[in-house]
Design an enzyme around this catalytic site. Structure first.
Site, PDB file in Angstrom:
ATOM      1  N   PRO A  61      -4.115  -0.690  18.914  1.00 10.58           N
ATOM      2  CA  PRO A  61      -3.805  -1.163  17.620  1.00 10.58           C
ATOM      3  C   PRO A  61      -4.107  -0.065  16.433  1.00 10.58           C
ATOM      4  CG  PRO A  61      -5.903  -2.345  18.186  1.00 10.58           C
ATOM      5  CD  PRO A  61      -5.194  -1.637  19.470  1.00 10.58           C
ATOM      6  N   HIS A 114       0.822  -1.146  -0.074  1.00  9.22           N
ATOM      7  CA  HIS A 114      -0.112  -0.134   0.124  1.00  9.22           C
ATOM      8  C   HIS A 114       0.903   1.198  -0.050  1.00  9.22           C
ATOM      9  CE1 HIS A 114      -4.000  -1.827   1.707  1.00  9.22           C
ATOM     10  NE2 HIS A 114      -3.259  -2.526   0.662  1.00  9.22           N
ATOM     11  N   TYR A 151      -9.554   5.117   7.764  1.00  3.55           N
ATOM     12  CA  TYR A 151      -9.452   5.132   9.253  1.00  3.55           C
ATOM     13  C   TYR A 151     -10.816   6.250   9.234  1.00  3.55           C
ATOM     14  CZ  TYR A 151      -5.083   2.810  10.042  1.00  3.55           C
ATOM     15  OH  TYR A 151      -4.092   2.004  10.387  1.00  3.55           O
ATOM     16  N   TYR A 192       3.662   6.108  10.460  1.00  5.79           N
ATOM     17  CA  TYR A 192       2.913   4.970  10.138  1.00  5.79           C
ATOM     18  C   TYR A 192       3.664   3.898   9.199  1.00  5.79           C
ATOM     19  CZ  TYR A 192      -1.525   2.757   8.486  1.00  5.79           C
ATOM     20  OH  TYR A 192      -2.217   1.722   8.370  1.00  5.79           O
ATOM     21  N   LYS A 237       0.925  -0.971  15.210  1.00  8.07           N
ATOM     22  CA  LYS A 237       2.446  -0.761  15.861  1.00  8.07           C
ATOM     23  C   LYS A 237       2.674  -2.180  16.643  1.00  8.07           C
ATOM     24  CE  LYS A 237       3.945   2.627  13.714  1.00  8.07           C
ATOM     25  NZ  LYS A 237       3.953   2.262  12.510  1.00  8.07           N
TER      26      LYS A 237
END
Ligand code: FAS
Ligand code: PHB
Length: 391
Positions: A293, A72, A200, A385, A297
């Site tokens: 979560p 991604h 998200y 990220y 990580k």
């Protein structure tokens, strides 16, 4: 029995540590409480940082990962009915890969067995002893027999509910913890994901996350009460809530429903113990730290821990040089706390807090607006990220 390094736990941390030490010619024995089938079928994390992919690839574990993993280049933040793409690769030159934790575990176990290295499943009554001596020991029951494993060093990779952290005398550890007033209800559904990238969503009804395991398998999460019973939710209620929270103004829902194959509730907490060591016992992964979560990580931190620990153990076993082992906890904690901060920040940014006053609510929306419309703001999210540089 005798080995150089006794490893408690066959999750990502324990298995990868065993693999890296094997490559360095160091003998290990892995002890696991559950069955092979259980650990290989346990649905958990799904997203690998670039650094994790690189470590697995360099360790010869990348074949299936590169064949089946979904790479991604970006993710979407969705709020107020509008989507905003964060161009992870454009901003950082790195990308993330969707490849289920259970697939990583399968690859690690297959490698371990192909090497003919010992991994004992379904051990019981595991206990660690003589940690502050040069001959630490692990006792356990296996196949109906009480056994003892003499080691030079012990790695406590037995997760948040394991026995290793608890074996450290009280008063020697400092615990840092934050428990969030919500959890995640997660489902695995036989349905194509609503987008080729992760979504998200911050919504007044609560957080939602749309991720995936393959082009035909969706992994979807909903913020729920901390004591939620996953089976108290009907399929219709789950889908209705996901449609509502992932909705885009003026567009039909992209969410495709399908058979729910698995469901569960994951508690949300931030947790760190310091130091991550006592004598000849070294804690790694969830045994030492837990992150919510939201920032993906958990497993990536476990991998980063054992990459550093393996090098420190190799230096010790080769030349009896304790310096890297003595520095290990501080080295690992420097990365862990940055991941804790990012995971806390993503969680605070995207979840509904019932006790948040209107001022805090406006701050969160302003922060989201800033991240989505400022290169510096987007860069800060992106570089954390995809994973901060490994040393
Ligand atoms: P693990 O918990 O994976 O492994 C520890 C192992 O030790 C287990 O196999 C256990 O059976 C074994 N063990 C325990 N006690 C023992 C004993 N006494 N003797 C022998 N063996 C023992 N992270 C994300 O990034 N994204 C997610 O979506 C996500 N979802 C999660 C959902 C759940 C329900 C949980 C619990 C965690 C989730 N995580 C997620 C975090 C997760 O991926 C962890 O970070 C990751 O499993 C850490 O790996 P380990 O440290 O190896 O611990
Ligand atoms: C997952 O795919 O399970 C996943 C991905 C990203 C997250 C959490 C979970 O932040």
């Amino acid at each position: 029995m005798r080995t150089e390094v006794g490893i408690v736990g066959a999750g990502p941390a324990g298995l990868l540590l065993a693999h890296l030490l094997h490559l360095a010619g160091i003998d290990t024995v892995v002890l696991e409480a559950r069955s092979r089938q259980h650990v290989e079928e346990r649905i958990r994390a799904g997203l690998l940082e670039q650094g994790t992919v690189d470590i697995l690839t360099e360790a010869g574990l990348g074949d299936r990962l590169h064949r089946e993993g979904l790479r991604h280049d970006g993710l979407e933040l969705r709020f107020d009915g509008t989507g905003h793409r964060i161009d992870l690769h454009g901003l950082t030159g790195k990308r993330v890969t969707i490849y289920g934790q259970q697939e990583v575990v399968k690859d690690l176990i297959a490698a371990r067995l192909a090497q003919g290295q010992p991994i004992l499943f379904e051990v019981a009554d595991t206990a660690v002893h003589d940690l502050d001596t040069t001959r630490p020991r692990i006792t356990f029951r296996h196949e109906g027999r009480d056994q003892a494993l003499d080691c030079d060093l012990i790695a406590g990779c037995d997760g948040f509910h394991g026995i290793c952290r608890a074996a450290i005398p009280t008063g020697l550890l400092t615990v840092f913890e934050r428990v969030y007033p919500f959890a995640w209800l997660g489902i695995l559904a036989a349905a194509p994901p609503p987008s080729h990238e992760l979504i998200y969503a911050r919504h007044e009804r609560g957080f939602a996350l749309a991720t995936m395991r393959s082009p035909s398998l969706s992994r979807l999460y909903l913020q729920c009460a901390p004591d939620e019973d996953a089976h108290a939710w009907s399929d219709d209620r789950i889908w209705a809530e996901l449609h509502a929270r992932l909705a885009l103004h003026g567009a039909a829902s992209q969410l495709r429903e399908g058979t729910i194959l698995q469901r569960g509730v994951t508690a949300m907490r931030s947790f760190v113990v310091e130091p991550m060591r006592h004598g000849r016992l070294f804690l790694a992964g969830d045994a030492a730290h837990i992150v919510p979560p939201t920032g993906a990580k958990g497993m990536n931190l476990a991998v980063a821990d054992v990459r550093v620990l393996a090098r420190a153990i190799e230096a010790f076993q080769r030349g009896r040089n304790m310096a890297l082992l003595d520095a290990w906890s501080a080295t690992a904690l420097a990365r862990i706390w940055k991941a804790q901060r990012f995971s806390w920040w993503m969680t605070s940014l995207l979840h509904r807090f019932d006790d948040a006053d209107p001022f805090e609510h406006r701050l969160r929306l302003a922060e989201l607006d800033y991240v989505c419309h400022s290169r510096a703001g987007a860069m800060s999210l992106a570089e954390n990220y995809v994973g901060l540089p490994l040393d």
